[in-house]
Design an enzyme around this catalytic site. Structure first.
Site, PDB file in Angstrom:
ATOM      1  N   PHE A  50     -15.782 -17.359  25.815  1.00 18.28           N
ATOM      2  CA  PHE A  50     -15.575 -16.023  25.266  1.00 18.28           C
ATOM      3  C   PHE A  50     -14.124 -15.797  24.854  1.00 18.28           C
ATOM      4  CE2 PHE A  50     -19.288 -15.129  28.273  1.00 18.28           C
ATOM      5  CZ  PHE A  50     -20.205 -15.547  27.317  1.00 18.28           C
ATOM      6  N   ASP A  74      -9.132   4.807   9.058  1.00 12.45           N
ATOM      7  CA  ASP A  74     -10.574   4.566   9.137  1.00 12.45           C
ATOM      8  C   ASP A  74     -10.859   3.125   9.567  1.00 12.45           C
ATOM      9  OD1 ASP A  74     -11.496   7.153   7.928  1.00 12.45           O
ATOM     10  OD2 ASP A  74     -10.330   6.389   6.231  1.00 12.45           O
ATOM     11  N   GLY A  75     -10.096   2.205   8.992  1.00 10.82           N
ATOM     12  CA  GLY A  75     -10.312   0.788   9.305  1.00 10.82           C
ATOM     13  C   GLY A  75     -10.126   0.514  10.787  1.00 10.82           C
ATOM     14  N   HIS A  92       0.841  -1.201   0.000  1.00  2.85           N
ATOM     15  CA  HIS A  92       0.000   0.000   0.000  1.00  2.85           C
ATOM     16  C   HIS A  92       0.876   1.251   0.000  1.00  2.85           C
ATOM     17  CE1 HIS A  92      -3.766  -2.105   1.546  1.00  2.85           C
ATOM     18  NE2 HIS A  92      -2.825  -3.021   1.720  1.00  2.85           N
ATOM     19  N   ASP A 110     -26.261 -22.516  32.486  1.00  2.00           N
ATOM     20  CA  ASP A 110     -26.088 -21.368  31.586  1.00  2.00           C
ATOM     21  C   ASP A 110     -26.311 -21.758  30.128  1.00  2.00           C
ATOM     22  OD1 ASP A 110     -25.811 -19.214  33.239  1.00  2.00           O
ATOM     23  OD2 ASP A 110     -23.627 -19.336  33.358  1.00  2.00           O
ATOM     24  N   HIS A 144      -5.686   2.460  -4.549  1.00  2.00           N
ATOM     25  CA  HIS A 144      -4.750   2.976  -3.550  1.00  2.00           C
ATOM     26  C   HIS A 144      -4.139   1.894  -2.690  1.00  2.00           C
ATOM     27  CE1 HIS A 144      -7.824   2.771  -0.387  1.00  2.00           C
ATOM     28  NE2 HIS A 144      -6.812   2.855   0.429  1.00  2.00           N
ATOM     29  N   SER A 188     -15.674 -14.943  39.226  1.00  2.00           N
ATOM     30  CA  SER A 188     -15.885 -16.251  38.609  1.00  2.00           C
ATOM     31  C   SER A 188     -14.578 -16.883  38.149  1.00  2.00           C
ATOM     32  CB  SER A 188     -16.804 -16.134  37.392  1.00  2.00           C
ATOM     33  OG  SER A 188     -18.094 -15.747  37.785  1.00  2.00           O
ATOM     34  N   ARG A 198     -15.295 -24.809  36.159  1.00  3.77           N
ATOM     35  CA  ARG A 198     -16.146 -24.188  37.169  1.00  3.77           C
ATOM     36  C   ARG A 198     -16.471 -25.193  38.258  1.00  3.77           C
ATOM     37  NH1 ARG A 198     -21.958 -24.441  37.523  1.00  3.77           N
ATOM     38  NH2 ARG A 198     -22.707 -22.815  38.908  1.00  3.77           N
ATOM     39  N   PRO A 227      -3.691  -6.691  11.352  1.00  2.00           N
ATOM     40  CA  PRO A 227      -5.108  -6.857  11.666  1.00  2.00           C
ATOM     41  C   PRO A 227      -5.615  -5.550  12.302  1.00  2.00           C
ATOM     42  CG  PRO A 227      -3.810  -8.744  12.427  1.00  2.00           C
ATOM     43  CD  PRO A 227      -2.841  -7.651  12.073  1.00  2.00           C
ATOM     44  N   GLU A 232     -13.542  -7.970  26.328  1.00  5.16           N
ATOM     45  CA  GLU A 232     -12.574  -9.064  26.209  1.00  5.16           C
ATOM     46  C   GLU A 232     -11.499  -8.769  25.164  1.00  5.16           C
ATOM     47  OE1 GLU A 232     -15.858  -9.471  25.971  1.00  5.16           O
ATOM     48  OE2 GLU A 232     -16.411 -10.627  27.749  1.00  5.16           O
ATOM     49  N   HIS A 251      -0.886  -1.832   7.273  1.00  7.85           N
ATOM     50  CA  HIS A 251      -0.714  -1.930   5.816  1.00  7.85           C
ATOM     51  C   HIS A 251       0.196  -0.832   5.287  1.00  7.85           C
ATOM     52  CE1 HIS A 251      -4.198   0.665   6.547  1.00  7.85           C
ATOM     53  NE2 HIS A 251      -3.927   1.273   5.410  1.00  7.85           N
ATOM     54  N   HIS A 310     -23.010 -20.530  26.586  1.00  8.33           N
ATOM     55  CA  HIS A 310     -21.874 -20.343  27.487  1.00  8.33           C
ATOM     56  C   HIS A 310     -20.988 -21.580  27.586  1.00  8.33           C
ATOM     57  CE1 HIS A 310     -23.929 -16.724  28.490  1.00  8.33           C
ATOM     58  NE2 HIS A 310     -23.209 -16.463  29.559  1.00  8.33           N
TER      59      HIS A 310
HETATM   60  C1  LIG Z   1      -9.031  -6.847  10.644  1.00  6.55           C
HETATM   61  C2  LIG Z   1      -8.668  -6.454   9.249  1.00  6.55           C
HETATM   62  N1  LIG Z   1      -9.607  -6.480   8.296  1.00  6.55           N
HETATM   63  C3  LIG Z   1      -9.288  -6.184   7.014  1.00  6.55           C
HETATM   64  C4  LIG Z   1      -8.017  -5.856   6.672  1.00  6.55           C
HETATM   65  C5  LIG Z   1      -7.646  -5.577   5.214  1.00  6.55           C
HETATM   66  N2  LIG Z   1      -7.389  -4.135   5.038  1.00  6.55           N
HETATM   67  C6  LIG Z   1      -6.166  -3.632   4.966  1.00  6.55           C
HETATM   68  S1  LIG Z   1      -6.184  -1.950   4.869  1.00  6.55           S
HETATM   69  C7  LIG Z   1      -7.867  -1.925   4.920  1.00  6.55           C
HETATM   70  C8  LIG Z   1      -8.711  -0.706   4.976  1.00  6.55           C
HETATM   71  C9  LIG Z   1      -8.062   0.463   4.709  1.00  6.55           C
HETATM   72  O1  LIG Z   1      -8.812   1.550   5.105  1.00  6.55           O
HETATM   73  P1  LIG Z   1      -8.149   2.569   6.072  1.00  6.55           P
HETATM   74  O2  LIG Z   1      -7.983   1.977   7.414  1.00  6.55           O
HETATM   75  O3  LIG Z   1      -8.928   3.805   5.974  1.00  6.55           O
HETATM   76  O4  LIG Z   1      -6.699   2.747   5.485  1.00  6.55           O
HETATM   77  P2  LIG Z   1      -6.273   3.554   4.169  1.00  6.55           P
HETATM   78  O5  LIG Z   1      -6.674   2.727   3.006  1.00  6.55           O
HETATM   79  O6  LIG Z   1      -6.969   4.843   4.224  1.00  6.55           O
HETATM   80  O7  LIG Z   1      -4.812   3.634   4.307  1.00  6.55           O
HETATM   81  C10 LIG Z   1      -8.373  -3.197   4.976  1.00  6.55           C
HETATM   82  C11 LIG Z   1      -9.812  -3.496   4.976  1.00  6.55           C
HETATM   83  C12 LIG Z   1      -7.070  -5.826   7.704  1.00  6.55           C
HETATM   84  N3  LIG Z   1      -5.798  -5.512   7.473  1.00  6.55           N
HETATM   85  N4  LIG Z   1      -7.426  -6.105   8.976  1.00  6.55           N
HETATM   86 MG   LIG Z   2      -8.670   5.591   5.165  1.00  4.73          MG
END
Ligand SMILES: Cc1ncc(C[n+]2csc(CCOP(=O)(O)OP(=O)(O)O)c2C)c(N)n1
Ligand SMILES: [Mg+2]
Length: 690
Positions: free
Chosen positions: A460, A177-178, A35, A492, A283, A406, A543, A137, A435, A75, A496
């Site tokens: 969980f 954003d992600g 990226h 439960d 992008h 618990s 438990r 992630p 969690e 990324h 659970h």
């Molecule tokens: C949990 C997770 N889901 C999906 C992705 C795949 N992924 C990589 S970047 C991205 C989204 C990018 O959007 P943003 O966070 O706004 O980054 P930008 O493209 O603006 O750099 C995704 C969905 C990931 N890395 N982690």
């Molecule tokens: Mg973005």
């Protein structure tokens, strides 16, 4: 490479920013993968922070009081790689010593995303010195940063003395954003606001775009209002390229004494590329050779130059962060040496923490449980064991996602205390019903050399699984206390009652999973958990009560360390059948063994609390426990039978779960799902072909 083509009116700041950008572009283009957009947009943000504000000595990337920088938007990895390269962060050897060579020489930037490079697709902390935590992630880096901020507050509260601010590091996380759409970041932000973590700063790349298209397709909430609601200080920089405004935002963070800060930075992905600005398509992909040239032209950069670092750039970083960081580090070293003479005990503790060692006597006073037919739940024996261990290991710090009573995770000895807003010395964290943030924050704490453990119901564990996975990948010692480990929770009901969670964790690389079968096995399991320094441990605990076995009759519980051991052999050896049990079902195997003996069937009982530890034993040992000649075998475990075939073989039988559980009193469930002595005996006979 000559710098003649770079116009002299570009300030050195601008040249440095553009160097970060173009190195990132060239790395992605060379790999033909990755990226470029986010690094292009974020370069000024990161430049201003590192060069002017980050308390960080590139010559010592493991200085304990360094500010932490987390790229939650993993990324954008070339952004951090370019930066680490330009500021000259040093490498660290496997022994934890700082080396004279750089962490990322230019060749590593050129090997972005290649096999065995130190520049993998997403930043991995165990591969690349200077990368504080593994990200990719989305949302996890945000969660980790909260753990780092907690660690800084906790260390300060426990170790700083008047005139000795040994710890006051800050944590900065860059997110997109992600990240902010992910639940884990929301949980973590809520927790950080609640705890008033003033040492935490998130920088939100408000670039209006995600992978699929414009951000407004999927994301339209008012982020600033949300964070104000969380109790954060929120500020905005209207143009990511405005270094002065960025500086003001960082100053605002530094001046905010009682809450975390969110800096919203408006940027345009791939800023400077008029051609791609309105194209949301590409992008997340390399620009392509032609576009690279256009972008470089726009930066007034030599269009054909690749991996260009203009004259003066390295020096400028040396004069900025290099000098500032070296001075700050030197001042700290001076303070630290005085601290060591005045507070040798505390200093010793900090040194042990840094090398992930345990203090002398860490295992003293651990309980030994006498034989008891009624016995106790493994969550109860766990609670007793961890209270002793935590007393012996001052930086073992606990918590739970609102289930401490618990999970039996409460540290109850005098002085253990609570970690609360503004009161940061306590050993009991209260994560609330969060969690995922707990898991992610514990990663940040473990990275900062604390030894965190955290509890929730085993069912969980799925809620924090992504964080567990990263702990395993990062090789960091987080301990999970998962109680209520089976349909044994009873009334439960199936919502659970964990079924597949054990198999799933056992399938994960580099995590130690232990399901101890009596109180003394629990103590052994805890010993293994705290001694394990290069990966997480999951303790899977019941438990309901299970018998405490008479160790004068049965093999010692220290066998847990080998993952599996012969608990009780058939009379005269030479078993007809092997019964293999874990956790609460171990007692069932022992009872079935006696019943079978009465019928003239010789059974061996094997306790197998940990698949992964057993797999690490040599073949001779494994053969001694599970002789290949004995093909009649039964596994007994109140969980999915998935994975047991490797131990029971083609003629073996599994007494286990093949469906979800049900809501009913325990005794009815045991009957319904076949967890009775009679059924284990029947399975043994069936396996014997009788
Ligand atoms: C949990 C997770 N889901 C999906 C992705 C795949 N992924 C990589 S970047 C991205 C989204 C990018 O959007 P943003 O966070 O706004 O980054 P930008 O493209 O603006 O750099 C995704 C969905 C990931 N890395 N982690
Ligand atoms: Mg973005």
């Amino acid at each position: 490479m000559s710098t003649a083509a770079i116009p002299s009116q570009q300030s050195i700041d601008q040249i440095c920013v553009n160097t970060i950008r173009t190195l990132s572009i060239d790395g992605v283009q060379q790999a033909n993968s990755g990226h470029p957009g986010a690094p292009m947009g974020l370069a000024p943000v990161v430049y201003e922070l590192w060069q002017k504000y980050l308390q960080y000595d590139p010559a010592n990337p493991i200085w304990p009081n360094r500010d932490r920088f987390v790229l939650s938007a993993g990324h954008a990895s070339m952004l951090i790689y370019s930066t680490l390269h330009l500021v000259g962060v040093k490498a660290v050897g496997p022994d934890g010593k700082v080396l004279s060579q750089p962490s990322l020489p230019m060749e590593e930037l050129k090997r972005f995303r290649q096999l065995d490079s130190r520049t993998p697709g997403h930043p991995e902390s165990h591969l690349t010195p200077g990368v504080e935590t593994t990200t990719g992630p989305l949302g996890q880096g945000c969660g980790n940063s909260v753990g780092m901020a907690i660690a800084s507050k906790w260390l300060a509260a426990n170790f700083n003395k008047p005139g000795f601010d040994i710890f006051n590091f800050r944590t900065y996380a860059v997110c997109g954003d992600g990240d902010l759409m992910e639940g884990v970041a929301a949980e973590a932000a809520s927790l950080a606001g609640h705890l008033r973590l003033s040492n935490l700063c998130w920088i939100y790349d408000n670039n209006h775009v995600t992978l699929d298209g414009p951000a407004f397709w999927s994301f339209s909430e008012d982020v600033m209002t949300r964070f104000v609601g969380y109790g954060w200080n929120v500020t905005r920089v209207a143009d990511a390229n405005d270094l002065k405004m960025l500086a003001r935002a960082y100053e605002t963070f530094l001046k905010t004494p009682d809450k975390p800060t969110l800096i919203v930075v408006d940027s345009h992905i791939g800023y400077g590329s008029p051609h791609k600005q309105d194209s949301y398509q590409a992008h997340g992909e390399p620009l392509g050779e032609a576009e690279v040239k256009l972008v470089k032209e726009n930066y007034e950069w030599p269009v054909d130059a690749k991996f260009l670092v203009p004259d003066g750039v390295y020096q400028h970083f040396q004069d900025g962060i290099g000098k500032r960081g070296a001075d700050a580090h030197a001042a700290w070293v001076k303070l630290w040496s005085e601290y060591k003479t005045q507070f040798p005990e505390l200093a010793k503790q900090l040194e042990l923490m840094q090398s992930r060692e345990l203090p002398q006597g860490w295992d003293q006073n651990l309980p030994t449980f006498p034989a008891d037919e009624k016995g106790m739940a493994s969550r109860d024996s766990s609670g007793k064991a961890v209270n002793v261990l935590a007393k012996n290991i001052p930086w073992l710090i606990g918590g739970s996602a609102d289930l401490a009573k618990s999970n039996k995770t409460n540290l109850e000895f005098p002085g253990a205390g609570d970690f609360l807003p503004g009161e940061y010395a306590g050993r009991n964290l209260h994560y609330g019903v969060r969690e995922h943030a707990m898991g992610s924050a514990m990663n940040g704490m473990a990275i900062s050399r604390l030894r965190p453990f955290g509890g929730t119901f085993f069912n969980f564990s799925d809620y924090l699984k992504p964080a567990i996975r990263l702990a395993a990948l990062m090789e960091i010692p987080v301990i999970y206390v998962f109680t209520h480990d089976s349909i044994g929770v009873g009334e439960d009901g199936p919502t659970h009652q964990p079924i597949e969670q054990l198999a799933a964790l056992r399938a994960m690389p580099n995590i130690q999973v232990l399901r101890p079968g009596d109180a003394n096995e629990v103590v052994e399991a805890w010993k293994l958990a705290v001694s394990h320094t290069h990966g997480p441990t999951a303790l899977v605990l019941s438990r309901q009560a299970m018998p405490t076995l008479d160790r004068t009759k049965f093999a010692p519980a220290s066998g847990v360390a080998r993952g599996g051991y012969v608990l009780s052999d058939a009379l005269g050896g030479k078993p007809d059948v092997i019964l293999i049990g874990t956790g609460t079902e171990l007692g069932l195997c022992v009872a079935a063994q006696a019943k079978l003996a009465a019928e003239g069937v010789k059974a061996r009982v094997v306790s197998l609390p940990s698949f992964d530890l057993f797999e690490k034993q040599d073949a001779a040992y494994r053969e001694s426990v599970l002789p290949s000649a004995v093909t009649a075998r039964v596994s007994v475990e109140m969980a999915s039978t998935f994975g047991w075939d490797r131990y029971i073989g083609p003629t073996g039988k599994s007494v286990g779960m093949h469906s979800f559980g049900a809501s009913a009193p325990l005794k009815d469930l045991l009957k319904k799902f076949g967890f009775t002595v009679e059924n284990v005996v029947a399975a043994a006979k069936e396996s014997l072909g009788k």
